[in-house]
Design a protein around this motif. Structure first.
Motif, PDB file in Angstrom:
ATOM      1  N   LYS A  22      28.061  11.752 -14.774  1.00 31.11           N
ATOM      2  CA  LYS A  22      28.705  12.276 -13.579  1.00 31.11           C
ATOM      3  C   LYS A  22      27.722  13.100 -12.745  1.00 31.11           C
ATOM      4  O   LYS A  22      27.765  13.061 -11.519  1.00 31.11           O
ATOM      5  CB  LYS A  22      29.901  13.130 -13.989  1.00 31.11           C
ATOM      6  CG  LYS A  22      30.706  13.665 -12.843  1.00 31.11           C
ATOM      7  CD  LYS A  22      31.927  14.395 -13.350  1.00 31.11           C
ATOM      8  CE  LYS A  22      31.846  15.844 -12.923  1.00 31.11           C
ATOM      9  NZ  LYS A  22      32.956  16.631 -13.398  1.00 31.11           N
ATOM     10  N   ASP A  23      26.822  13.842 -13.391  1.00 31.98           N
ATOM     11  CA  ASP A  23      25.883  14.680 -12.669  1.00 31.98           C
ATOM     12  C   ASP A  23      24.840  13.867 -11.906  1.00 31.98           C
ATOM     13  O   ASP A  23      24.195  14.374 -10.989  1.00 31.98           O
ATOM     14  CB  ASP A  23      25.203  15.683 -13.601  1.00 31.98           C
ATOM     15  CG  ASP A  23      24.692  15.079 -14.890  1.00 31.98           C
ATOM     16  OD1 ASP A  23      25.167  13.992 -15.280  1.00 31.98           O
ATOM     17  OD2 ASP A  23      23.818  15.690 -15.530  1.00 31.98           O
ATOM     18  N   PHE A  24      24.650  12.598 -12.249  1.00 31.20           N
ATOM     19  CA  PHE A  24      23.713  11.724 -11.550  1.00 31.20           C
ATOM     20  C   PHE A  24      24.424  10.759 -10.599  1.00 31.20           C
ATOM     21  O   PHE A  24      23.792   9.939  -9.953  1.00 31.20           O
ATOM     22  CB  PHE A  24      22.886  10.911 -12.552  1.00 31.20           C
ATOM     23  CG  PHE A  24      21.956  11.752 -13.372  1.00 31.20           C
ATOM     24  CD1 PHE A  24      20.785  12.252 -12.834  1.00 31.20           C
ATOM     25  CD2 PHE A  24      22.260  12.049 -14.686  1.00 31.20           C
ATOM     26  CE1 PHE A  24      19.919  13.025 -13.588  1.00 31.20           C
ATOM     27  CE2 PHE A  24      21.407  12.831 -15.452  1.00 31.20           C
ATOM     28  CZ  PHE A  24      20.241  13.318 -14.896  1.00 31.20           C
ATOM     29  N   ASN A  25      25.760  10.831 -10.548  1.00 27.66           N
ATOM     30  CA  ASN A  25      26.567   9.903  -9.746  1.00 27.66           C
ATOM     31  C   ASN A  25      26.294   8.447 -10.107  1.00 27.66           C
ATOM     32  O   ASN A  25      26.308   7.571  -9.250  1.00 27.66           O
ATOM     33  CB  ASN A  25      26.337  10.116  -8.248  1.00 27.66           C
ATOM     34  CG  ASN A  25      26.936  11.394  -7.760  1.00 27.66           C
ATOM     35  OD1 ASN A  25      27.965  11.821  -8.245  1.00 27.66           O
ATOM     36  ND2 ASN A  25      26.277  12.024  -6.809  1.00 27.66           N
ATOM     37  N   THR A  62      29.254  14.497 -17.846  1.00 28.41           N
ATOM     38  CA  THR A  62      27.865  14.587 -17.400  1.00 28.41           C
ATOM     39  C   THR A  62      26.998  13.989 -18.498  1.00 28.41           C
ATOM     40  O   THR A  62      27.475  13.718 -19.610  1.00 28.41           O
ATOM     41  CB  THR A  62      27.439  16.046 -17.163  1.00 28.41           C
ATOM     42  OG1 THR A  62      27.470  16.751 -18.404  1.00 28.41           O
ATOM     43  CG2 THR A  62      28.312  16.724 -16.120  1.00 28.41           C
ATOM     44  N   HIS A  63      25.722  13.811 -18.206  1.00 30.13           N
ATOM     45  CA  HIS A  63      24.808  13.210 -19.181  1.00 30.13           C
ATOM     46  C   HIS A  63      24.762  14.041 -20.466  1.00 30.13           C
ATOM     47  O   HIS A  63      24.904  13.505 -21.565  1.00 30.13           O
ATOM     48  CB  HIS A  63      23.413  13.086 -18.571  1.00 30.13           C
ATOM     49  CG  HIS A  63      22.455  12.346 -19.442  1.00 30.13           C
ATOM     50  ND1 HIS A  63      22.411  10.970 -19.466  1.00 30.13           N
ATOM     51  CD2 HIS A  63      21.518  12.774 -20.318  1.00 30.13           C
ATOM     52  CE1 HIS A  63      21.488  10.589 -20.328  1.00 30.13           C
ATOM     53  NE2 HIS A  63      20.930  11.661 -20.852  1.00 30.13           N
ATOM     54  N   ARG A 103      23.994  -1.997  -3.590  1.00 26.39           N
ATOM     55  CA  ARG A 103      24.042  -0.608  -3.145  1.00 26.39           C
ATOM     56  C   ARG A 103      24.489   0.250  -4.318  1.00 26.39           C
ATOM     57  O   ARG A 103      25.317  -0.166  -5.120  1.00 26.39           O
ATOM     58  CB  ARG A 103      25.029  -0.450  -1.991  1.00 26.39           C
ATOM     59  CG  ARG A 103      24.758  -1.415  -0.878  1.00 26.39           C
ATOM     60  CD  ARG A 103      24.437  -0.932   0.449  1.00 26.39           C
ATOM     61  NE  ARG A 103      24.672   0.412   0.806  1.00 26.39           N
ATOM     62  CZ  ARG A 103      23.831   1.066   1.578  1.00 26.39           C
ATOM     63  NH1 ARG A 103      22.722   0.496   1.976  1.00 26.39           N
ATOM     64  NH2 ARG A 103      24.079   2.302   1.949  1.00 26.39           N
ATOM     65  N   PRO A 104      23.942   1.463  -4.445  1.00 27.53           N
ATOM     66  CA  PRO A 104      24.368   2.328  -5.537  1.00 27.53           C
ATOM     67  C   PRO A 104      25.823   2.761  -5.359  1.00 27.53           C
ATOM     68  O   PRO A 104      26.323   2.818  -4.236  1.00 27.53           O
ATOM     69  CB  PRO A 104      23.426   3.534  -5.426  1.00 27.53           C
ATOM     70  CG  PRO A 104      22.905   3.495  -4.031  1.00 27.53           C
ATOM     71  CD  PRO A 104      22.938   2.057  -3.597  1.00 27.53           C
ATOM     72  N   LEU A 105      26.481   3.066  -6.479  1.00 25.99           N
ATOM     73  CA  LEU A 105      27.849   3.551  -6.431  1.00 25.99           C
ATOM     74  C   LEU A 105      27.831   5.014  -6.038  1.00 25.99           C
ATOM     75  O   LEU A 105      27.212   5.832  -6.691  1.00 25.99           O
ATOM     76  CB  LEU A 105      28.510   3.404  -7.808  1.00 25.99           C
ATOM     77  CG  LEU A 105      28.638   1.983  -8.327  1.00 25.99           C
ATOM     78  CD1 LEU A 105      29.155   1.989  -9.753  1.00 25.99           C
ATOM     79  CD2 LEU A 105      29.561   1.175  -7.439  1.00 25.99           C
ATOM     80  N   VAL A 106      28.494   5.359  -4.956  1.00 24.41           N
ATOM     81  CA  VAL A 106      28.572   6.739  -4.502  1.00 24.41           C
ATOM     82  C   VAL A 106      30.040   7.068  -4.322  1.00 24.41           C
ATOM     83  O   VAL A 106      30.733   6.417  -3.538  1.00 24.41           O
ATOM     84  CB  VAL A 106      27.801   6.938  -3.177  1.00 24.41           C
ATOM     85  CG1 VAL A 106      27.906   8.366  -2.721  1.00 24.41           C
ATOM     86  CG2 VAL A 106      26.361   6.522  -3.352  1.00 24.41           C
ATOM     87  N   PRO A 107      30.535   8.093  -5.015  1.00 29.26           N
ATOM     88  CA  PRO A 107      31.966   8.323  -5.038  1.00 29.26           C
ATOM     89  C   PRO A 107      32.582   8.867  -3.750  1.00 29.26           C
ATOM     90  O   PRO A 107      33.697   8.565  -3.443  1.00 29.26           O
ATOM     91  CB  PRO A 107      32.154   9.319  -6.166  1.00 29.26           C
ATOM     92  CG  PRO A 107      30.832   9.935  -6.381  1.00 29.26           C
ATOM     93  CD  PRO A 107      29.808   8.955  -5.921  1.00 29.26           C
TER      94      PRO A 107
END
Length: 188
Positions: A22-25, A62-63, A103-107
């Motif tokens: 979660k911390d790296f999206n 998070t990681h 494209r990267p996943l961006v919430p």
């Protein structure tokens, strides 16, 4: 997309490396496997997304939270995984519909706008600055500051060298050494 569950019998090491969180999206996924390790023997593959760890949804972790959850499992690690494509013996190029770039996943929309506004960071011919650098300068209020040119740097270096050779600097240095020696009870 295939979802499946894997149960690894312990103790650790489990034979895989995790990436994302979660911390790296970025969704948690398997980035590396130890050849012949417990995860590889159980059918885990590089690129598998980690959906759950010990029954807990991994999408909100998070990681470091995911790593700690894995460490806390003890003798038995249960992973819910998802695989986009079947594992193949040799890597193949991913085909995208209509040759659109991935494209990267961006919430959320604000992070998407930030990525779109700064993704082209390369300098433009004639400007010497990238767009993201100009945005950063604007945000920090430094857009009107000038870079020191070589001539000014050379002058400041020369001034510094002259000050090191001045009688005032020599007196100050000697006083400092004498004072330090006195405080430390050292003969000078």
């Amino acid at each position: 997309m295939d979802s499946f569950k894997v149960v690894l019998e312990g103790p650790a090491p489990w034979g895989f490396r995790l990436q994302g969180g979660k911390d790296f999206n970025v969704p948690l996924s398997i980035s590396r496997l130890t050849p012949g390790g417990k995860a590889a023997q159980a059918g885990v593959a590089v690129g598998d997304w980690v959906l759950s760890i010990d029954g807990e949804n991994a999408g909100s972790l998070t990681h470091i939270e995911a790593q700690n959850k894995i460490r806390a499992c003890g003798e038995r690690l249960s992973l819910g995984l998802s695989r986009a494509q079947p594992v193949q013996s040799k890597p193949q190029k991913v085909q995208t519909p209509d040759k659109q770039p991935l494209r990267p996943l961006v919430p959320d929309a604000s992070k998407q706008r930030l990525m779109e506004n700064t993704e082209d960071w390369r300098p433009r011919p004639g400007t010497g600055q990238s767009r993201s650098f100009r945005i950063l300068a604007h945000l920090t209020g430094t857009e009107f500051m000038q870079d020191p040119d070589e001539e000014n740097l050379k002058k400041s270096r020369e001034k510094y060298v002259l000050e090191l050779q001045s009688p005032r600097y020599t007196r100050l240095r000697d006083w400092h050494h004498q004072r330090s020696a006195h405080v430390l009870n050292v003969q000078s």
